[in-house]
Scaffold this active site. Structure first.
Site, mmCIF file in Angstrom:
data_model
loop_
_atom_site.group_PDB
_atom_site.id
_atom_site.type_symbol
_atom_site.label_atom_id
_atom_site.label_comp_id
_atom_site.label_asym_id
_atom_site.label_seq_id
_atom_site.Cartn_x
_atom_site.Cartn_y
_atom_site.Cartn_z
ATOM 1 N N LYS A 9 0.832 -1.207 0.000
ATOM 2 C CA LYS A 9 0.000 0.000 0.000
ATOM 3 C C LYS A 9 0.872 1.265 0.000
ATOM 4 C CE LYS A 9 -4.193 -1.719 0.009
ATOM 5 N NZ LYS A 9 -3.940 -3.157 -0.020
ATOM 6 N N ASP A 13 -4.774 -0.774 6.189
ATOM 7 C CA ASP A 13 -4.975 -2.073 5.565
ATOM 8 C C ASP A 13 -5.092 -3.064 6.719
ATOM 9 O OD1 ASP A 13 -5.231 -3.932 3.521
ATOM 10 O OD2 ASP A 13 -3.087 -4.274 3.361
ATOM 11 N N CYS A 41 -8.598 -7.708 2.936
ATOM 12 C CA CYS A 41 -8.588 -8.740 1.899
ATOM 13 C C CYS A 41 -9.550 -9.855 2.285
ATOM 14 C CB CYS A 41 -7.181 -9.274 1.656
ATOM 15 S SG CYS A 41 -6.413 -10.075 3.083
#
Length: 299
Positions: free
Chosen positions: A122, A183, A236
């Site tokens: 990222k 994230d 994810c």
């Protein structure tokens, strides 16, 4: 207590996502077959203007594709080339590139923090769009922090500050940023669609445990952003408990924050939230999948 049978857990996930018929069957097939991974490379600071990777690249007409990203043709292994070892590009999943489309509507930040940065994808994508600027890459786990530092140096970004603070330590530090990348650690359900074993990732206990952790991270993150600044929240995994419900939790408790539309991701907008949020599934054809939401702190 024993884990739920995989079939039951898979069906429950489809129900929570509102998937029926062919849509449900498509996700179930992808999780069982493990063939949905699709790679990409992002050019790093070491790559000069005009540099092109030394392998065949597939055409991908997608408005969300970030700058300096190439999609290798089928069968190509970017990590097998000398240019990879030289740090001219960084290899990652195409789903990560999709999530970074949130940055397309964010003004260049004067300061930024990748709160859960390892192994560095990222941060690489942010740098490809904005340059390094005053950026901090944070990873609390010492071993993963070492990998992060190594990747940044290999890719020509030694000036990035690498830290190891917990989210609550950032909240107490008094330091604030224009942009935060979160994230978030998650159950990683999309790993199944890459053919990677991830026992328990569909279980209620793992999903709920991760959701609790994510809420805690975000409660700290919202305290570290300047007025008018942004948070890009990504995972994810598929389950709404770790995605839409985490964002809804934050918005309810912090009315100074709002979710922001990302026009490039309009076809992926989630029907499970009243606010703009986006989910990628394997059936879309751009990798194993993920979730993203862009938040802005009201001025």
């Amino acid at each position: 207590m024993s884990a739920e049978p995989a079939g039951k857990a898979e069906i429950r996930l489809c129900t929570r996502l509102g998937l029926v018929g062919q849509e449900a069957e498509s996700l179930l097939s992808a999780m069982r077959a493990g063939l949905s991974s699709r790679g990409a490379v992002v050019l790093t600071a070491r790559a000069s203007a005009g540099y092109v990777p030394p392998f065949p690249c597939a055409e991908l007409a997608a408005p969300w594709l970030p700058p300096r990203v190439y999609v290798p043709a089928e069968g190509v292994k970017p990590t097998a080339y000398d240019d990879y070892a030289a740090g001219l590009y960084y290899s990652l999943d195409l789903s990560s590139c999709w999530e970074s489309a949130c940055l397309a509507v964010v003004p260049p930040p004067a300061s930024s923090l990748d709160m859960c940065a390892a192994p560095g994808g990222k941060t690489m994508l942010m740098a490809a769009r904005f340059g390094v600027g005053t950026h901090t890459a944070n990873e609390v786990h010492p071993g993963r922090r070492g990998i992060l530092r190594q990747n940044l140096q290999q890719c020509g970004m030694p000036e990035v500050r690498v830290t190891g603070n917990r989210p609550d330590q950032w909240a107490r530090s008094g330091e604030s940023f224009d942009l935060l990348l979160v994230d978030a650690p998650c159950s990683g359900q999309s790993l199944l669609c890459k053919g990677i074993r991830n026992p328990g990732c569909l279980s209620a206990s793992m999903v709920n445990g991760n959701a609790k952790r994510q809420r805690g991270i975000m409660l700290s993150a919202v305290q570290c952003v300047n007025s008018g600044g942004h948070i890009v929240y990504t995972t994810c995994t598929y389950d709404p408990e770790e995605n839409e419900k985490v964002i809804a939790y934050i918005l309810k408790r912090h009315p100074e924050w709002e979710a922001v539309e990302v026009p490039q991701l309009a076809p992926f907008r989630s029907a499970l939230a009243a606010f703009p949020a986006y989910r990628l599934l394997p059936a879309h054809g751009f990798g194993a999948g993920g979730f993203c939401c862009l938040l802005q702190k009201n001025k």
